[in-house]
Design a protein around this motif. Structure first.
Motif, PDB file in Angstrom:
ATOM      1  N   GLN A   1       1.051  -0.972  -0.288  1.00  0.00           N
ATOM      2  CA  GLN A   1      -0.365  -0.247   0.051  1.00  0.00           C
ATOM      3  C   GLN A   1       1.053   1.107   0.515  1.00  0.00           C
ATOM      4  N   LEU A   2       0.825   2.162  -1.148  1.00  0.00           N
ATOM      5  CA  LEU A   2       1.237   3.425  -1.318  1.00  0.00           C
ATOM      6  C   LEU A   2       0.363   4.304  -0.689  1.00  0.00           C
ATOM      7  N   VAL A   3       1.167   5.842   0.429  1.00  0.00           N
ATOM      8  CA  VAL A   3       1.080   6.420   1.008  1.00  0.00           C
ATOM      9  C   VAL A   3       1.740   8.205  -0.470  1.00  0.00           C
ATOM     10  N   MET A   4       0.561   8.977  -1.055  1.00  0.00           N
ATOM     11  CA  MET A   4       0.962   9.699  -1.707  1.00  0.00           C
ATOM     12  C   MET A   4       1.290  11.110  -0.809  1.00  0.00           C
ATOM     13  N   CYS A   5       2.321  11.489  -0.804  1.00  0.00           N
ATOM     14  CA  CYS A   5       2.182  13.017  -0.499  1.00  0.00           C
ATOM     15  C   CYS A   5       2.204  13.879  -0.760  1.00  0.00           C
ATOM     16  N   GLY A   6       1.418  14.647  -1.515  1.00  0.00           N
ATOM     17  CA  GLY A   6       1.059  15.394  -2.379  1.00  0.00           C
ATOM     18  C   GLY A   6       0.094  14.521  -3.610  1.00  0.00           C
ATOM     19  N   GLY A   7      -0.572  16.158  -4.181  1.00  0.00           N
ATOM     20  CA  GLY A   7      -1.746  15.336  -4.572  1.00  0.00           C
ATOM     21  C   GLY A   7      -2.296  15.994  -6.024  1.00  0.00           C
ATOM     22  N   GLY A   8      -0.915  16.797  -6.099  1.00  0.00           N
ATOM     23  CA  GLY A   8      -0.821  17.886  -7.587  1.00  0.00           C
ATOM     24  C   GLY A   8      -0.129  17.168  -8.762  1.00  0.00           C
ATOM     25  N   SER A   9       0.360  18.081  -9.934  1.00  0.00           N
ATOM     26  CA  SER A   9       0.575  17.379 -11.046  1.00  0.00           C
ATOM     27  C   SER A   9       2.089  16.506 -11.152  1.00  0.00           C
ATOM     28  N   LEU A  10       3.012  16.823  -9.349  1.00  0.00           N
ATOM     29  CA  LEU A  10       4.318  15.403  -9.957  1.00  0.00           C
ATOM     30  C   LEU A  10       2.953  14.512  -9.316  1.00  0.00           C
ATOM     31  N   ALA A  11       1.985  14.411  -8.150  1.00  0.00           N
ATOM     32  CA  ALA A  11       1.395  13.019  -7.649  1.00  0.00           C
ATOM     33  C   ALA A  11       0.960  12.144  -9.354  1.00  0.00           C
ATOM     34  N   VAL A  12       0.397  12.792 -10.223  1.00  0.00           N
ATOM     35  CA  VAL A  12      -0.573  12.561 -10.935  1.00  0.00           C
ATOM     36  C   VAL A  12       0.955  11.787 -12.149  1.00  0.00           C
ATOM     37  N   GLU A  13       1.972  12.516 -12.237  1.00  0.00           N
ATOM     38  CA  GLU A  13       2.745  11.443 -13.093  1.00  0.00           C
ATOM     39  C   GLU A  13       3.747  10.362 -12.088  1.00  0.00           C
TER      40      GLU A  13
ATOM     41  N   TYR B   1       3.036  -1.562  -6.088  1.00  0.00           N
ATOM     42  CA  TYR B   1       2.134  -0.926  -4.888  1.00  0.00           C
ATOM     43  C   TYR B   1       1.139  -0.569  -5.255  1.00  0.00           C
ATOM     44  N   PHE B   2       0.603  -0.085  -4.905  1.00  0.00           N
ATOM     45  CA  PHE B   2      -0.934   0.771  -5.437  1.00  0.00           C
ATOM     46  C   PHE B   2      -1.427   1.923  -4.572  1.00  0.00           C
ATOM     47  N   ILE B   3      -2.007   3.048  -4.611  1.00  0.00           N
ATOM     48  CA  ILE B   3      -2.087   3.664  -4.099  1.00  0.00           C
ATOM     49  C   ILE B   3      -3.191   3.862  -3.464  1.00  0.00           C
ATOM     50  N   THR B   4      -3.377   4.195  -2.034  1.00  0.00           N
ATOM     51  CA  THR B   4      -4.235   4.125  -0.455  1.00  0.00           C
ATOM     52  C   THR B   4      -4.601   5.224   0.106  1.00  0.00           C
ATOM     53  N   ASP B   5      -3.921   6.369  -0.071  1.00  0.00           N
ATOM     54  CA  ASP B   5      -3.761   7.047   0.580  1.00  0.00           C
ATOM     55  C   ASP B   5      -2.850   8.438  -0.372  1.00  0.00           C
ATOM     56  N   VAL B   6      -3.690   9.874  -0.162  1.00  0.00           N
ATOM     57  CA  VAL B   6      -3.140  10.747  -0.800  1.00  0.00           C
ATOM     58  C   VAL B   6      -3.217  11.890   0.323  1.00  0.00           C
ATOM     59  N   VAL B   7      -2.115  12.909   0.614  1.00  0.00           N
ATOM     60  CA  VAL B   7      -1.721  13.466   2.089  1.00  0.00           C
ATOM     61  C   VAL B   7      -1.824  14.823   1.390  1.00  0.00           C
ATOM     62  N   ALA B   8      -2.302  15.882   1.629  1.00  0.00           N
ATOM     63  CA  ALA B   8      -2.178  17.049   0.983  1.00  0.00           C
ATOM     64  C   ALA B   8      -3.037  18.766   2.237  1.00  0.00           C
ATOM     65  N   PRO B   9      -2.361  19.466   2.237  1.00  0.00           N
ATOM     66  CA  PRO B   9      -3.183  20.429   2.779  1.00  0.00           C
ATOM     67  C   PRO B   9      -3.846  20.999   1.847  1.00  0.00           C
ATOM     68  N   GLY B  10      -3.141  20.534   0.556  1.00  0.00           N
ATOM     69  CA  GLY B  10      -4.452  21.624  -0.482  1.00  0.00           C
ATOM     70  C   GLY B  10      -5.251  21.295  -1.423  1.00  0.00           C
TER      71      GLY B  10
ATOM     72  N   VAL C   1      -3.316   9.060   8.363  1.00  0.00           N
ATOM     73  CA  VAL C   1      -3.360   8.406   7.950  1.00  0.00           C
ATOM     74  C   VAL C   1      -3.698   6.657   8.859  1.00  0.00           C
ATOM     75  N   SER C   2      -4.126   6.315   8.386  1.00  0.00           N
ATOM     76  CA  SER C   2      -4.771   4.230   9.483  1.00  0.00           C
ATOM     77  C   SER C   2      -3.463   3.535   8.507  1.00  0.00           C
ATOM     78  N   ASP C   3      -2.865   2.685  10.032  1.00  0.00           N
ATOM     79  CA  ASP C   3      -1.603   2.160  10.299  1.00  0.00           C
ATOM     80  C   ASP C   3      -1.023   2.451   8.688  1.00  0.00           C
ATOM     81  N   ARG C   4       0.057   3.567   9.667  1.00  0.00           N
ATOM     82  CA  ARG C   4       1.149   3.658   8.774  1.00  0.00           C
ATOM     83  C   ARG C   4       2.097   3.359   8.660  1.00  0.00           C
ATOM     84  N   ASP C   5       2.229   2.557   9.468  1.00  0.00           N
ATOM     85  CA  ASP C   5       3.516   1.414   9.667  1.00  0.00           C
ATOM     86  C   ASP C   5       3.638   0.084   8.781  1.00  0.00           C
ATOM     87  N   GLN C   6       2.088   0.449   7.995  1.00  0.00           N
ATOM     88  CA  GLN C   6       1.998  -1.169   7.077  1.00  0.00           C
ATOM     89  C   GLN C   6       1.638  -0.218   5.093  1.00  0.00           C
ATOM     90  N   LYS C   7       1.734   1.114   5.626  1.00  0.00           N
ATOM     91  CA  LYS C   7       2.394   1.404   4.580  1.00  0.00           C
ATOM     92  C   LYS C   7       3.673   1.713   3.669  1.00  0.00           C
TER      93      LYS C   7
END
Length: 267
Positions: free
Chosen positions: A44-56, A73-82, A106-112
């Motif tokens: 499970q993958l968490v992306m820190c950022g949800g803009g253009s670089l996240a899309v790439e 890897y598959f995306i389960t969470d996206v962390v972004a203040p904006g 983010v739940s179960d952080r130690d498993q991602k």
């Protein structure tokens, strides 16, 4: 077999040398390096950022998965203040994900595993330091169409696009981003959170300090150093060493602006 013999690098806090475990510092837990196997478990993958670089990055992961590469890897969470490009990310990933405004939710952080998806080097480094302080796992994403010399070292959290060249004995620090068509030649060193825009060139024995930035097509000539948090603008050529906290432009590149840099204990 992919070019350079490297497919998709596993996750961790420290650095790895392709093909062998690499010990990290005491502040970075050590793990063995990992190459692709069809038997590896999905992560499970968490992306820190949800803009253009996240899309790439999502597109890179989709490409790797479509080619039968990667370690699932598959995306389960996206962390972004904006704002988050939710519709675009879902269209690439073909699955929904949870969104958060801070990492602690983010739940179960130690498993991602986590990957920083912002192109601003200063923000990248701040988020990277937060992840390390929370003892979270960082993913590495290396496209199989990048050439990585066997003696090169790649830090945790690195993102390497297709068409990149990384030469012998290069040291890539944690959390770096090498966009398409970047060339980093022999014995060069990139410290943590450096961002190299498309077509950037680092000649042999060059150094980029922490959170340095090279614009599109910028070049650093042999044995020159770009200081920490400094920026070399698009198309510029660095012909002499530059200090920390500088904006440089032109050929030869000259300092156009400076700002104070407050160094904290690096991790």
């Amino acid at each position: 077999r992919c070019r350079g013999g490297l497919r998709f690098i596993g996750a961790g806090h420290g650095q790895m040398r392709r093909g062998a475990p690499q010990r990290g510092t005491e502040s970075r837990p050590r793990i063995p390096c990992q190459t692709y196997s069809s038997h590896l478990m999905t992560r499970q993958l968490v992306m820190c950022g949800g803009g253009s670089l996240a899309v790439e990055v999502a597109a890179l992961l989709h490409d790797l998965g479509a080619c039968g590469r990667g370690d699932g890897y598959f995306i389960t969470d996206v962390v972004a203040p904006g704002p988050v490009r939710t519709a675009d990310l879902i269209s690439i990933c073909s699955s929904p994900f949870a969104t958060h405004t801070d990492i602690s939710s983010v739940s179960d952080r130690d498993q991602k595993a986590f990957i920083v998806c912002t192109g601003d080097p200063t923000i990248r480094h701040k988020v990277y330091r937060e992840l390390v302080s929370m003892d979270l796992t960082l993913a590495r994403i290396v496209h199989p169409m990048a050439y990585i010399a066997p003696s090169a070292v790649i830090g945790a959290g690195a993102i390497i696009y297709p068409g990149v060249f990384v030469g012998p004995f290069v040291q890539l620090g944690a959390n770096v981003v090498l966009h398409a068509q970047v060339a980093v030649h022999h014995d060069a060193r990139l410290d943590a959170s450096v961002v190299l825009s498309p077509g950037a060139l680092l000649c042999g024995h060059t150094v980029c300090g922490t959170a340095a930035f090279l614009g599109t097509g910028a070049s650093i000539l042999p044995k020159m150093r770009l200081g920490a948090y400094s920026k070399l603008s698009a198309g510029s050529v660095l012909r002499r060493p530059a200090g920390d906290g500088c904006l440089l432009h032109g050929n030869p590149a000259t300092v156009r602006r400076t700002w104070p840099v407050a160094f904290e204990d690096e991790t």
